[in-house]
Write a protein that holds these residues in place. Structure first.
Motif, mmCIF file in Angstrom:
data_model
loop_
_atom_site.group_PDB
_atom_site.id
_atom_site.type_symbol
_atom_site.label_atom_id
_atom_site.label_comp_id
_atom_site.label_asym_id
_atom_site.label_seq_id
_atom_site.Cartn_x
_atom_site.Cartn_y
_atom_site.Cartn_z
ATOM 1 N N PHE A 224 -85.227 51.739 47.548
ATOM 2 C CA PHE A 224 -84.341 51.413 48.668
ATOM 3 C C PHE A 224 -83.407 52.559 49.056
ATOM 4 O O PHE A 224 -82.711 52.474 50.062
ATOM 5 C CB PHE A 224 -83.506 50.172 48.349
ATOM 6 C CG PHE A 224 -84.305 48.890 48.282
ATOM 7 C CD1 PHE A 224 -85.585 48.820 48.803
ATOM 8 C CD2 PHE A 224 -83.763 47.747 47.689
ATOM 9 C CE1 PHE A 224 -86.324 47.650 48.738
ATOM 10 C CE2 PHE A 224 -84.488 46.570 47.632
ATOM 11 C CZ PHE A 224 -85.775 46.521 48.151
ATOM 12 N N GLN A 225 -83.397 53.660 48.266
ATOM 13 C CA GLN A 225 -82.581 54.815 48.652
ATOM 14 C C GLN A 225 -83.150 55.523 49.877
ATOM 15 O O GLN A 225 -82.431 56.232 50.582
ATOM 16 C CB GLN A 225 -82.500 55.819 47.495
ATOM 17 C CG GLN A 225 -81.902 55.270 46.208
ATOM 18 C CD GLN A 225 -80.542 54.645 46.414
ATOM 19 O OE1 GLN A 225 -79.640 55.275 46.967
ATOM 20 N NE2 GLN A 225 -80.400 53.392 45.999
ATOM 21 N N LEU A 226 -84.437 55.341 50.127
ATOM 22 C CA LEU A 226 -85.073 55.975 51.277
ATOM 23 C C LEU A 226 -84.566 55.356 52.578
ATOM 24 O O LEU A 226 -84.063 54.223 52.594
ATOM 25 C CB LEU A 226 -86.594 55.820 51.191
ATOM 26 C CG LEU A 226 -87.242 56.338 49.902
ATOM 27 C CD1 LEU A 226 -88.718 55.979 49.887
ATOM 28 C CD2 LEU A 226 -87.050 57.846 49.781
ATOM 29 N N LEU A 282 -79.933 46.461 52.859
ATOM 30 C CA LEU A 282 -80.393 47.552 51.998
ATOM 31 C C LEU A 282 -79.309 48.598 51.759
ATOM 32 O O LEU A 282 -79.362 49.333 50.770
ATOM 33 C CB LEU A 282 -81.622 48.211 52.617
ATOM 34 C CG LEU A 282 -82.883 47.352 52.639
ATOM 35 C CD1 LEU A 282 -83.982 48.014 53.458
ATOM 36 C CD2 LEU A 282 -83.377 47.074 51.230
ATOM 37 N N ASN A 283 -78.327 48.670 52.646
ATOM 38 C CA ASN A 283 -77.254 49.648 52.468
ATOM 39 C C ASN A 283 -76.414 49.372 51.229
ATOM 40 O O ASN A 283 -75.742 50.282 50.722
ATOM 41 C CB ASN A 283 -76.356 49.686 53.707
ATOM 42 C CG ASN A 283 -76.943 50.541 54.811
ATOM 43 O OD1 ASN A 283 -77.808 51.379 54.569
ATOM 44 N ND2 ASN A 283 -76.482 50.340 56.031
ATOM 45 N N TYR A 284 -76.434 48.147 50.708
ATOM 46 C CA TYR A 284 -75.764 47.878 49.435
ATOM 47 C C TYR A 284 -76.388 48.733 48.344
ATOM 48 O O TYR A 284 -75.692 49.318 47.509
ATOM 49 C CB TYR A 284 -75.909 46.393 49.078
ATOM 50 C CG TYR A 284 -74.969 45.471 49.824
ATOM 51 C CD1 TYR A 284 -74.004 44.731 49.138
ATOM 52 C CD2 TYR A 284 -75.027 45.336 51.205
ATOM 53 C CE1 TYR A 284 -73.148 43.880 49.806
ATOM 54 C CE2 TYR A 284 -74.182 44.489 51.885
ATOM 55 C CZ TYR A 284 -73.237 43.762 51.182
ATOM 56 O OH TYR A 284 -72.373 42.928 51.860
ATOM 57 N N TYR A 285 -77.710 48.808 48.337
ATOM 58 C CA TYR A 285 -78.415 49.594 47.327
ATOM 59 C C TYR A 285 -78.224 51.086 47.550
ATOM 60 O O TYR A 285 -78.234 51.865 46.591
ATOM 61 C CB TYR A 285 -79.912 49.271 47.359
ATOM 62 C CG TYR A 285 -80.238 47.888 46.842
ATOM 63 C CD1 TYR A 285 -80.440 47.664 45.483
ATOM 64 C CD2 TYR A 285 -80.339 46.803 47.705
ATOM 65 C CE1 TYR A 285 -80.748 46.405 44.996
ATOM 66 C CE2 TYR A 285 -80.639 45.536 47.236
ATOM 67 C CZ TYR A 285 -80.838 45.343 45.878
ATOM 68 O OH TYR A 285 -81.129 44.095 45.404
ATOM 69 N N ARG A 286 -78.060 51.486 48.794
ATOM 70 C CA ARG A 286 -77.956 52.918 49.095
ATOM 71 C C ARG A 286 -76.615 53.507 48.674
ATOM 72 O O ARG A 286 -76.394 54.710 48.806
ATOM 73 C CB ARG A 286 -78.218 53.136 50.588
ATOM 74 C CG ARG A 286 -79.683 52.939 50.920
ATOM 75 C CD ARG A 286 -79.975 52.769 52.381
ATOM 76 N NE ARG A 286 -81.421 52.573 52.573
ATOM 77 C CZ ARG A 286 -81.965 51.994 53.632
ATOM 78 N NH1 ARG A 286 -81.197 51.553 54.615
ATOM 79 N NH2 ARG A 286 -83.272 51.840 53.708
#
Length: 366
Positions: A224-226, A282-286
């Protein structure tokens, strides 16, 4: 001579620190690359073997009836002056009763607490919020807007807006992480803490670094960093991957409890299909690898930790280790047959255990 030796030590320390930092980020992005290659292979394989695979999805324009069920509570909105963000929440129970605040996880929204909203509204002011980037709450565009310190501050601001200075806080998955950190930083605002399938942040970090099995289970953290590619993989074939999360035999809701109905599933797809919704989630994971230093790691509120026996994302061993960070009464219940989504597939058991914990008058020492 002494000054030269001291300078050499400082220089050596800086080099060692630089090597550690470089190694840390090399590990992260190397694992990101590996995960992305695996995902690309899966995408190619599906396109070759299943010509019906589509990269398109449709936005659900009309919410399913279950999201408009008045028995769950009233839909409300609040705009926080400090952040400027508008938050959506569903509230039930009389104003003035003790506040029971629910924080959802990924990829959920307030609806994941539907069984608890009905159950606890008789004795509490129950509030289930859409975290920033989810549901009908605002979706900031910047990835940095989802740093942990901002997510924790959101909870404080919402509690104060609701007219309370204390609450019983309940969190699941990502909401559990935020609940742990909120209880650490604002102990005076948490009378009792209930966490579902989420270890104390320090326990997770230490355990994941020492156990490759948990690192493999957490591979989605790296994928999910991508940018953009995870959104594509989650949404192709009309959110097939998301549907699998909630319904598959290995990770889905209903192994030995309640099944997720077609309408319930459509509620999640309605929320996630809105423009930008997947990116916000997904920005939580980023931001997960951005350090948020904890001045102290211990929780001083009584804690109930509920854990689904068949959680496929987290090692059960972490649950017991959380005890060392609690400076008050700590109770751990492993729920047999429950999945990662235990408040939805085993709501009766979860509610019973929560009632017992919430009604305890005295804070027992561990």
């Amino acid at each position: 001579m002494a000054r030269m030796f001291q300078s050499l030590l400082v220089f050596t320390g800086r080099v060692a620190h630089g090597v550690r930092v470089a190694g840390f980020w090399s590990l992260i992005y190397g694992y990101c690359l590996l995960c992305s290659l695996v995902a690309l292979f899966k995408l190619w394989w599906s396109l070759v073997l299943r010509p019906t695979t589509t990269l398109q999805w449709h936005v659900r324009d009309c919410p399913p009836a279950c999201l408009c069920d008045t028995s769950l509570g009233t839909h409300c909105y609040v705009r926080i002056k400090e952040s400027g963000l508008r938050f959506h929440y569903v509230a039930a129970g009389e104003r003035g009763k003790p506040l029971l605040l629910f924080l959802h996880g990924f990829p959920e929204f307030w609806f994941s607490w539907r069984y608890q909203l009905r159950e606890f509204k008789t004795e509490y002011r129950v509030v289930a919020i859409d975290m920033r980037g989810y549901g009908e709450s605002d979706l900031p565009l910047s990835t940095d807007s989802y740093r942990l310190e901002f997510l924790v501050t959101d909870v404080r601001d919402i509690v104060e807006y609701l007219g309370y200075n204390r609450c019983c806080l309940v969190g699941h998955d990502w909401g559990g992480t935020i609940a742990w950190i909120f209880a650490i930083h604002y102990p005076e605002m948490v009378s009792k803490l209930v966490v579902l399938n989420c270890p104390h942040p320090s326990v997770f970090t230490d355990y994941a670094l020492r156990h490759p099995s948990q690192l493999l289970k957490s591979s989605h953290f790296f994928f999910f960093q991508l940018r953009h590619f995870p959104e594509l993989m989650l949404s192709i074939n009309d959110f097939k991957a998301v549907k699998s999360l909630f319904t598959s035999r290995s990770s889905g809701i209903g192994r030995k409890g309640r099944w997720l109905t077609a309408e319930d599933l459509e509620a999640y797809l309605y929320a996630l299909s809105q423009p930008g919704a997947l990116t916000g989630a997904l920005n939580y994971y980023r931001n997960v690898f951005s350090f948020f230093p904890l001045s102290q790691k211990h929780v001083r509120s009584p804690v109930l930790l509920l854990w689904g026996e068949h959680d496929t994302f987290l090692e059960q061993e972490m649950a017991e280790t959380c005890r060392i960070y609690i400076r008050n009464h700590f109770r751990l219940n492993i729920i047999t047959g429950a999945s990662h989504w235990l408040q939805q597939d085993q709501p009766e058991i979860v509610n019973t255990l929560m009632w017992t914990f919430l009604k305890e008058k005295k804070d027992k020492r561990s």
